[in-house]
Design an enzyme around this catalytic site. Structure first.
Site, PDB file in Angstrom:
ATOM      1  N   ARG A   1       0.867  -1.177   0.000  1.00 23.98           N
ATOM      2  CA  ARG A   1       0.000   0.000   0.000  1.00 23.98           C
ATOM      3  C   ARG A   1       0.908   1.232   0.000  1.00 23.98           C
ATOM      4  O   ARG A   1       1.968   1.225   0.652  1.00 23.98           O
ATOM      5  CB  ARG A   1      -0.880   0.042   1.261  1.00 23.98           C
ATOM      6  CG  ARG A   1      -1.956  -1.028   1.328  1.00 23.98           C
ATOM      7  CD  ARG A   1      -3.098  -0.778   0.343  1.00 23.98           C
ATOM      8  NE  ARG A   1      -4.156  -1.761   0.460  1.00 23.98           N
ATOM      9  CZ  ARG A   1      -4.249  -2.877  -0.281  1.00 23.98           C
ATOM     10  NH1 ARG A   1      -3.326  -3.144  -1.187  1.00 23.98           N
ATOM     11  NH2 ARG A   1      -5.257  -3.698  -0.125  1.00 23.98           N
TER      12      ARG A   1
ATOM     13  N   GLU B   1      -3.682   6.792  -4.756  1.00 22.99           N
ATOM     14  CA  GLU B   1      -3.995   6.274  -6.085  1.00 22.99           C
ATOM     15  C   GLU B   1      -5.490   6.410  -6.410  1.00 22.99           C
ATOM     16  O   GLU B   1      -6.309   6.361  -5.496  1.00 22.99           O
ATOM     17  CB  GLU B   1      -3.547   4.802  -6.201  1.00 22.99           C
ATOM     18  CG  GLU B   1      -4.162   3.888  -5.175  1.00 22.99           C
ATOM     19  CD  GLU B   1      -3.522   2.495  -5.188  1.00 22.99           C
ATOM     20  OE1 GLU B   1      -2.283   2.399  -5.136  1.00 22.99           O
ATOM     21  OE2 GLU B   1      -4.291   1.514  -5.249  1.00 22.99           O
TER      22      GLU B   1
ATOM     23  N   HIS C   1      -1.515  -0.537  -9.737  1.00 21.07           N
ATOM     24  CA  HIS C   1      -2.051  -1.475  -8.733  1.00 21.07           C
ATOM     25  C   HIS C   1      -2.569  -2.747  -9.424  1.00 21.07           C
ATOM     26  O   HIS C   1      -3.776  -3.020  -9.425  1.00 21.07           O
ATOM     27  CB  HIS C   1      -3.169  -0.813  -7.908  1.00 21.07           C
ATOM     28  CG  HIS C   1      -3.424  -1.530  -6.609  1.00 21.07           C
ATOM     29  ND1 HIS C   1      -3.837  -0.889  -5.465  1.00 21.07           N
ATOM     30  CD2 HIS C   1      -3.314  -2.830  -6.270  1.00 21.07           C
ATOM     31  CE1 HIS C   1      -3.990  -1.769  -4.489  1.00 21.07           C
ATOM     32  NE2 HIS C   1      -3.676  -2.958  -4.956  1.00 21.07           N
TER      33      HIS C   1
END
Ligand code: 8YV
Length: 309
Positions: free
Chosen positions: A228, A257, A275
Site C-alpha cells: 500500500r 492512487e 495497482h
C-alpha cells in the site's frame, strides 16, 4: 425472501452472477445518490460484498452481519467498527500470492534493466543513434523483504530463483524460515540492495518506510512497493528519487492512487504500475469466488473460509 446485500465496487462478471443467483444485490457503486440509496435500503442490508466499509457506512447498516472484502488487504474496512458491532469480516488470502509475487519479480527486473525505457528507446529510433546504457543484475544482490507473510514468502522464493540473498523484517522472527531476520527495518535497509514492501497497510504501518529508511537504502538501493502507498513516506521518496539519493523505485501502489505524483513521470529510475498485483483473470476469478463462498457460508450458518474478524 433472499438476503439483501450491498455491493460496493465492480466485481468480475462471474462473481456478480454468483451473487445475484443467491442474494438480492444492491450496487452502491452504480448509485448516483449514494446517501438516498443507503437511507432507503440500509436497514435491510445484511452483508457487504466488495470492500471500502467505513465506520460511517457500517453505522448506517443496522442489520449488517458480514463484510466480505474483495482483496487480501482490508485496510479499507473499519475493522474496529465492525468488531464493535459483531460484524464479521473476511478477505481473500492465498489465491493471489502467485500473481502478486510474479509481478514483483517482473517489476524488479523491469527496473534493474530499465525494460520500459529500453522499449521506448527502440520505438523512438534512438538505438540507431547510440547504445542503451549498461545496467545492473539481480543475482548476487541482497533483497530485504518487509513483511514475510504469505505473499512475502512467494516473493522470497522467486528472489532465491534469481540468485539473490533474502533477508526479512516483520513483527516477529519466523524461526522455521531460512532467511536472516532483522528486528529493525532501518538496519535491514542499510544492508540491502533492494527493499520489497509487502506488509499490510493501515495505521500500524503508516510511513514505516520513512525518509531515514530510504536514506539507509541509499543512492545504490531500489525500493519495490507491492503493498500500500501508505507504508512509504511518498513525499520523501519522490524527492530522493529526483535528487538521486535513492537509486530507483518500482511502484505498484501509491498513497493517493490513482493519483500518482507527477514528478515521477519524468524519471528514468522509476517503473510505475497501476495497482496490478492481483489483476489477472485467473486470480480475480478466485478472489471473487472466495467473496461469494464466504457470504454463502455465513448465511448458511457454516464456518467462514477466510475470516479476519
Ligand atoms: C486489490 C489488493 O484488492 O488484495 C489486495 O489487497 O491490493 C488487490 O488485490 C484489488 O485490486 C481489488 O481492488
Amino acid at each position: 425472501m433472499a438476503v439483501e446485500i450491498l455491493q460496493t465496487g465492480k466485481l468480475l462478471e462471474s462473481c456478480e452472477e454468483a451473487l445475484a443467483s443467491r442474494f438480492t444485490v444492491h450496487k452502491l457503486h452504480e448509485a448516483t445518490d449514494r446517501d438516498t440509496v443507503i437511507e432507503q435500503i440500509g436497514p435491510r442490508i445484511r452483508g457487504i460484498a466488495g470492500g471500502g466499509a467505513s465506520a460511517e457506512l457500517i453505522a448506517r447498516l443496522p442489520s449488517l452481519e458480514i463484510i466480505a472484502n474483495f482483496g487480501v488487504g482490508y485496510d479499507n474496512v473499519d475493522v474496529a467498527a465492525a468488531r464493535a458491532r459483531n460484524v464479521r469480516v473476511t478477505n481473500t488470502p492465498n489465491v493471489l500470492n502467485d500473481a502478486v509475487a510474479e509481478l514483483a519479480i517482473g517489476l524488479m527486473i523491469a527496473l534493474a534493466r530499465r525494460i520500459p525505457q529500453a522499449d521506448q528507446f527502440v520505438r523512438q529510433g534512438r538505438w540507431l543513434k547510440g547504445q542503451f546504457p549498461l545496467l545492473s543484475e539481480l543475482n548476487g544482490k541482497t533483497v530485504g523483504i518487509l513483511g514475510l507473510g504469505r505473499i512475502g514468502k512467494e516473493i522470497a522464493a522467486r528472489c532465491q530463483a534469481m540468485k539473490m540473498r533474502v533477508v526479512y523484517h516483520g513483527r516477529h522472527r519466523q524461526p522455521h524460515e531460512p532467511f536472516v531476520y532483522y528486528d529493525k527495518l532501518l538496519d535491514m535497509a542499510r544492508d540491502s540492495d533492494w527493499l520489497v514492501v509487502i506488509a499490510p497497510g493501515g495505521r500500524n504501518t503508516e510511513k514505516v518506510v520513512s525518509r531515514q529508511v530510504l536514506e539507509a537504502l541509499g543512492p545504490g538501493g531500489f525500493l519495490v512497493n507491492m503493498a500500500r502507498g501508505t507504508l512509504v513516506d511518498e513525499a520523501a521518496m519522490v524527492e530522493m528519487l529526483v535528487s538521486g539519493k535513492l537509486g530507483g523505485a518500482a511502484l505498484d501502489v501509491f498513497e493517493n492512487e490513482p493519483q500518482v505524483p507527477e514528478a515521477l513521470f519524468a524519471l528514468d529510475n522509476v517503473v510505475l504500475s497501476p495497482h496490478q498485483g492481483s489483476a489477472t483473470h485467473q486470480t480475480r476469478t478466485k478472489m471473487g469466488a472466495l467473496v461469494v463462498a464466504n457470504l454463502g457460508a455465513h448465511f448458511s450458518g457454516e464456518p467462514l473460509l477466510s475470516a479476519v474478524v
